[in-house]
Design a protein around this motif. Structure first.
Motif, PDB file in Angstrom:
ATOM      1  N   THR A  14       0.873  -1.212  -0.031  1.00  0.00           N
ATOM      2  CA  THR A  14       0.046   0.178  -0.043  1.00  0.00           C
ATOM      3  C   THR A  14       0.873   1.162   0.031  1.00  0.00           C
ATOM      4  OG1 THR A  14       0.081  -0.188   2.573  1.00  0.00           O
ATOM      5  CG2 THR A  14      -1.898  -1.267   1.241  1.00  0.00           C
ATOM      6  N   PHE A  16       3.427   4.281  -1.276  1.00  0.00           N
ATOM      7  CA  PHE A  16       3.321   4.921  -2.850  1.00  0.00           C
ATOM      8  C   PHE A  16       3.781   4.065  -3.906  1.00  0.00           C
ATOM      9  CE2 PHE A  16       4.545   8.034  -5.690  1.00  0.00           C
ATOM     10  CZ  PHE A  16       3.401   8.751  -6.175  1.00  0.00           C
ATOM     11  N   VAL A  17       5.280   3.666  -3.450  1.00  0.00           N
ATOM     12  CA  VAL A  17       5.795   2.994  -4.320  1.00  0.00           C
ATOM     13  C   VAL A  17       5.459   1.591  -4.584  1.00  0.00           C
ATOM     14  CG1 VAL A  17       7.816   2.106  -2.945  1.00  0.00           C
ATOM     15  CG2 VAL A  17       8.200   2.385  -5.342  1.00  0.00           C
ATOM     16  N   ARG A  42      -0.187  -4.224   6.875  1.00  0.00           N
ATOM     17  CA  ARG A  42      -0.865  -4.112   8.013  1.00  0.00           C
ATOM     18  C   ARG A  42      -2.385  -3.926   8.011  1.00  0.00           C
ATOM     19  NH1 ARG A  42       1.334   1.270  10.671  1.00  0.00           N
ATOM     20  NH2 ARG A  42       0.971   2.717   9.051  1.00  0.00           N
ATOM     21  N   ALA A  68       4.700  -4.639  10.717  1.00  0.00           N
ATOM     22  CA  ALA A  68       6.399  -4.696  10.334  1.00  0.00           C
ATOM     23  C   ALA A  68       6.990  -5.079  11.913  1.00  0.00           C
ATOM     24  CB  ALA A  68       6.864  -3.466  10.161  1.00  0.00           C
ATOM     25  N   ASP A 144      18.481   4.039  -6.220  1.00  0.00           N
ATOM     26  CA  ASP A 144      19.654   3.816  -5.394  1.00  0.00           C
ATOM     27  C   ASP A 144      19.495   2.325  -5.149  1.00  0.00           C
ATOM     28  OD1 ASP A 144      17.791   5.462  -4.204  1.00  0.00           O
ATOM     29  OD2 ASP A 144      18.855   5.421  -2.354  1.00  0.00           O
ATOM     30  N   SER A 182       8.792  11.196  -2.911  1.00  0.00           N
ATOM     31  CA  SER A 182       7.391  10.769  -1.957  1.00  0.00           C
ATOM     32  C   SER A 182       7.624  10.984  -0.589  1.00  0.00           C
ATOM     33  CB  SER A 182       7.201   9.324  -2.141  1.00  0.00           C
ATOM     34  OG  SER A 182       8.262   8.515  -1.631  1.00  0.00           O
ATOM     35  N   SER A 188      12.531   8.923   5.280  1.00  0.00           N
ATOM     36  CA  SER A 188      13.847   8.076   5.175  1.00  0.00           C
ATOM     37  C   SER A 188      15.037   9.088   5.325  1.00  0.00           C
ATOM     38  CB  SER A 188      13.972   7.075   4.187  1.00  0.00           C
ATOM     39  OG  SER A 188      12.659   6.328   4.183  1.00  0.00           O
TER      40      SER A 188
HETATM   41  N1  LIG Z   1      16.007   3.222  -3.383  1.00  0.00           N
HETATM   42  C1  LIG Z   1      15.127   3.983  -4.106  1.00  0.00           C
HETATM   43  O1  LIG Z   1      15.307   4.465  -5.094  1.00  0.00           O
HETATM   44  C2  LIG Z   1      13.727   4.387  -3.504  1.00  0.00           C
HETATM   45  C3  LIG Z   1      12.608   4.847  -4.273  1.00  0.00           C
HETATM   46  C4  LIG Z   1      11.351   5.199  -3.620  1.00  0.00           C
HETATM   47  C5  LIG Z   1      11.169   4.895  -2.201  1.00  0.00           C
HETATM   48  N2  LIG Z   1      12.093   4.438  -1.517  1.00  0.00           N
HETATM   49  C6  LIG Z   1      11.906   4.041  -0.135  1.00  0.00           C
HETATM   50  O2  LIG Z   1      10.984   3.208  -0.345  1.00  0.00           O
HETATM   51  C7  LIG Z   1      10.248   3.363   1.129  1.00  0.00           C
HETATM   52  C8  LIG Z   1       8.670   3.562   0.979  1.00  0.00           C
HETATM   53  O3  LIG Z   1       8.636   4.937   0.191  1.00  0.00           O
HETATM   54  P1  LIG Z   1       6.965   5.293  -0.196  1.00  0.00           P
HETATM   55  O4  LIG Z   1       7.081   6.998  -0.267  1.00  0.00           O
HETATM   56  O5  LIG Z   1       6.416   4.608  -0.999  1.00  0.00           O
HETATM   57  O6  LIG Z   1       6.529   5.004   1.623  1.00  0.00           O
HETATM   58  P2  LIG Z   1       4.845   5.368   2.081  1.00  0.00           P
HETATM   59  O7  LIG Z   1       3.954   5.779   1.053  1.00  0.00           O
HETATM   60  O8  LIG Z   1       5.111   6.266   3.249  1.00  0.00           O
HETATM   61  O9  LIG Z   1       4.557   4.056   2.717  1.00  0.00           O
HETATM   62  C9  LIG Z   1       5.075   3.376   3.871  1.00  0.00           C
HETATM   63  C10 LIG Z   1       4.517   1.796   3.771  1.00  0.00           C
HETATM   64  O10 LIG Z   1       4.800   1.402   5.016  1.00  0.00           O
HETATM   65  C11 LIG Z   1       3.726   0.731   5.665  1.00  0.00           C
HETATM   66  N3  LIG Z   1       3.816   0.490   7.062  1.00  0.00           N
HETATM   67  C12 LIG Z   1       4.415   1.491   8.090  1.00  0.00           C
HETATM   68  N4  LIG Z   1       4.278   1.212   9.157  1.00  0.00           N
HETATM   69  C13 LIG Z   1       3.995  -0.115   9.103  1.00  0.00           C
HETATM   70  C14 LIG Z   1       4.058  -1.238   9.971  1.00  0.00           C
HETATM   71  N5  LIG Z   1       3.950  -1.070  11.413  1.00  0.00           N
HETATM   72  N6  LIG Z   1       3.452  -2.545   9.511  1.00  0.00           N
HETATM   73  C15 LIG Z   1       3.256  -2.681   8.267  1.00  0.00           C
HETATM   74  N7  LIG Z   1       3.372  -1.747   7.253  1.00  0.00           N
HETATM   75  C16 LIG Z   1       3.735  -0.472   7.650  1.00  0.00           C
HETATM   76  C17 LIG Z   1       2.703   1.419   5.144  1.00  0.00           C
HETATM   77  O11 LIG Z   1       1.323   1.118   5.276  1.00  0.00           O
HETATM   78  P3  LIG Z   1       0.031   1.430   5.507  1.00  0.00           P
HETATM   79  O12 LIG Z   1      -0.491   1.915   4.137  1.00  0.00           O
HETATM   80  O13 LIG Z   1      -0.924   0.354   6.305  1.00  0.00           O
HETATM   81  O14 LIG Z   1       0.272   2.843   6.255  1.00  0.00           O
HETATM   82  C18 LIG Z   1       2.987   1.806   3.765  1.00  0.00           C
HETATM   83  O15 LIG Z   1       2.433   0.681   3.043  1.00  0.00           O
HETATM   84  C19 LIG Z   1      11.072   4.343   1.863  1.00  0.00           C
HETATM   85  O16 LIG Z   1      11.822   4.167   2.660  1.00  0.00           O
HETATM   86  C20 LIG Z   1      11.544   5.157   0.764  1.00  0.00           C
HETATM   87  O17 LIG Z   1      12.912   5.923   1.193  1.00  0.00           O
HETATM   88  C21 LIG Z   1      13.597   4.230  -2.007  1.00  0.00           C
END
Ligand SMILES: NC(=O)c1ccc[n+]([C@@H]2O[C@H](COP(=O)([O-])OP(=O)(O)OC[C@H]3O[C@@H](n4cnc5c(N)ncnc54)[C@H](OP(=O)(O)O)[C@@H]3O)[C@@H](O)[C@H]2O)c1
Length: 411
Positions: A14, A16-17, A42, A68, A144, A182, A188
């Motif tokens: 769920t 964003f990515v 969750r 998590a 990355d 995002s 992060s």
């Molecule tokens: N390496 C790269 O190039 C790259 C690119 C993009 C993103 N990222 C990384 O990917 C990660 C996700 O980014 P995003 O913007 O997509 O995140 P986001 O939209 O903020 O989503 C966070 C996710 O974590 C879940 N979550 C949070 N607490 C939880 C728990 N206790 N148990 C289970 N699930 C839990 C949320 O679930 P709910 O929906 O239920 O709240 C949601 O699915 C970040 O760490 C970001 O830095 C890296």
């Protein structure tokens, strides 16, 4: 032992990515094809809404529930799959229990973390368990650090073919990029800045180019690092710091260390942004470097960090629009030099915005590569890098299915 029901489970579907990734997997692999996969998280309601948004009924795409922090639920999840992809971040806040459980149960794992301090902690804590259980753990499977790590790997393959030796000096320069970020990425990044601001030992660790290499690995080579602006004669342009270099350079150095220094014992690598020529290029480089330094400073101080989170940065779940993802792209240039003075230029490009549209496709193919191509490969358990685990297999997949190109530029 009963074989697992799923080849792959997307934990944090769920996010964003994660939503972009699940749409990509559904469109690319379907739900009853060669790749059997499921979504996990969750919130059952949110996962069901995601499945509906893909036009899939309950029988088509299984849902697995796990928080998590709930190790027992994560163990059940791992028992039933070959590979877990996690997009639950910031990983330094939420990621450890899953890495622990995967390492202990022999479940392969890949993620999108760019939090080097956390990767180091995970390697130190769980590498022995992963080696014992056979779990292959691969961090940094997004923008990355896949284009950087596989870009250098590709360049070195070409260097061996042409020169019979590796390029001991490689520069990566971002020629063009279009994209946004995002809430999860912002959170992060801010969490790393916050942890480092409060901990001088961590700042030292983050500054170490070999911080995630195996313990005791410390070549006596001074690594280049574009800290502010400089003129790069190899590219005839001014350069400015590239925000992802602090992650990518560490992964590339770990790849060299894990591959018995295939890039050379005195391998030097850095990354920067190309900003153009003349006064305009210099002004653009100074503007970017100053803005980046200002952002880091604002993130380190509690009142300005609060203001950034509250008024400037996207909230969790928010990110670039579908149109912005579609119109995004990146163009990376690599220059390699051998000790004999041979040079080689390589170009790596991606369609879609780097952080989401392209990242989702890279992560999906990395997971599929682990689940389908490398399941019986005999590659041992442990903490790998994209280049050392996937190499040519993933380059083929990315070229064929993820909009990436890898090519040698002839002079
Ligand atoms: N390496 C790269 O190039 C790259 C690119 C993009 C993103 N990222 C990384 O990917 C990660 C996700 O980014 P995003 O913007 O997509 O995140 P986001 O939209 O903020 O989503 C966070 C996710 O974590 C879940 N979550 C949070 N607490 C939880 C728990 N206790 N148990 C289970 N699930 C839990 C949320 O679930 P709910 O929906 O239920 O709240 C949601 O699915 C970040 O760490 C970001 O830095 C890296």
């Amino acid at each position: 032992m009963q074989s697992p029901s799923h080849h792959l489970v997307v934990f944090g579907a769920t996010s964003f990515v994660g939503q972009i990734l699940t749409r990509y997997l559904a469109e690319h692999f379907g739900t009853h094809g060669q790749l059997k996969w499921a979504i996990a998280g969750r919130s059952e309601a949110k996962l069901a809404a995601l499945r509906n948004s893909l036009g899939l009924g309950a029988g088509k795409l299984p849902i697995v529930l796990a928080d998590a922090a709930d190790e027992a639920a994560l163990r059940r999840l791992c028992r039933d799959t070959r590979v877990v992809i996690s997009t639950v971040g910031p990983y330094a806040l939420y990621g450890e229990p899953l890495v622990k459980v995967c390492s202990e149960t022999g479940t392969d794992y890949c993620d999108l973390t760019g939090e080097v301090q956390w990767i180091r902690r995970m390697i130190r804590a769980y590498e022995a368990a992963a080696r014992k259980s056979g779990a292959r753990i691969v961090h940094c499977c997004g923008f990355d650090s896949i284009p950087s790590d596989l870009g250098v790997y590709f360049l070195q393959q070409q260097a061996h073919e042409r020169f019979g030796q590796p390029c001991t000096e490689v520069k990566m320069r971002v020629k063009a990029v279009r994209g946004g970020f995002s809430g999860g990425t912002a959170a992060s990044l801010l969490n790393v800045v916050k942890e480092a601001a409060a901990n001088p030992a961590l700042r030292k660790e983050i500054a170490d180019p070999y911080s995630i290499c195996p313990e005791g690995y410390a070549p006596k080579v001074r690594q280049p690092n574009v800290k502010f602006t400089e003129f790069d004669a190899d590219f005839a342009a001014w350069v400015a710091p590239f925000v992802m270099s602090a992650v990518n350079t560490r992964i590339v150095q770990r790849s060299n260390a894990l591959s018995k220094q295939a890039y050379g014992a005195d391998f030097r690598y850095d990354e920067a942004m190309l900003m153009g020529r003349g006064l305009a290029g210099r002004a653009a480089a100074t503007g970017l470097a100053t803005g980046l330094a200002g952002f880091m400073l604002a993130g380190a101080l509690p009142p300005t960090r609060w203001a950034l989170e509250r008024f400037v940065l996207p909230a969790p779940g928010e990110g670039p629009s579908a149109e912005d993802q579609r119109r995004g792209f990146y163009d990376l240039r690599f220059l390699g030099r051998t000790t004999d003075g041979g040079t080689l230029r390589v170009k790596v490009t991606g369609d879609r915005d780097p952080g989401y549209g392209s990242t989702a496709k890279m992560l999906g193919q990395a997971g599929a590569c682990l689940a389908l191509d490398l399941a019986q490969s005999g590659r041992k358990g442990g903490f790998w890098t994209p280049a050392t685990m996937f190499g040519d297999r993933l380059i083929e997949r990315l070229r064929a299915h993820s909009g990436l190109t890898f090519e040698v530029l002839e002079d």
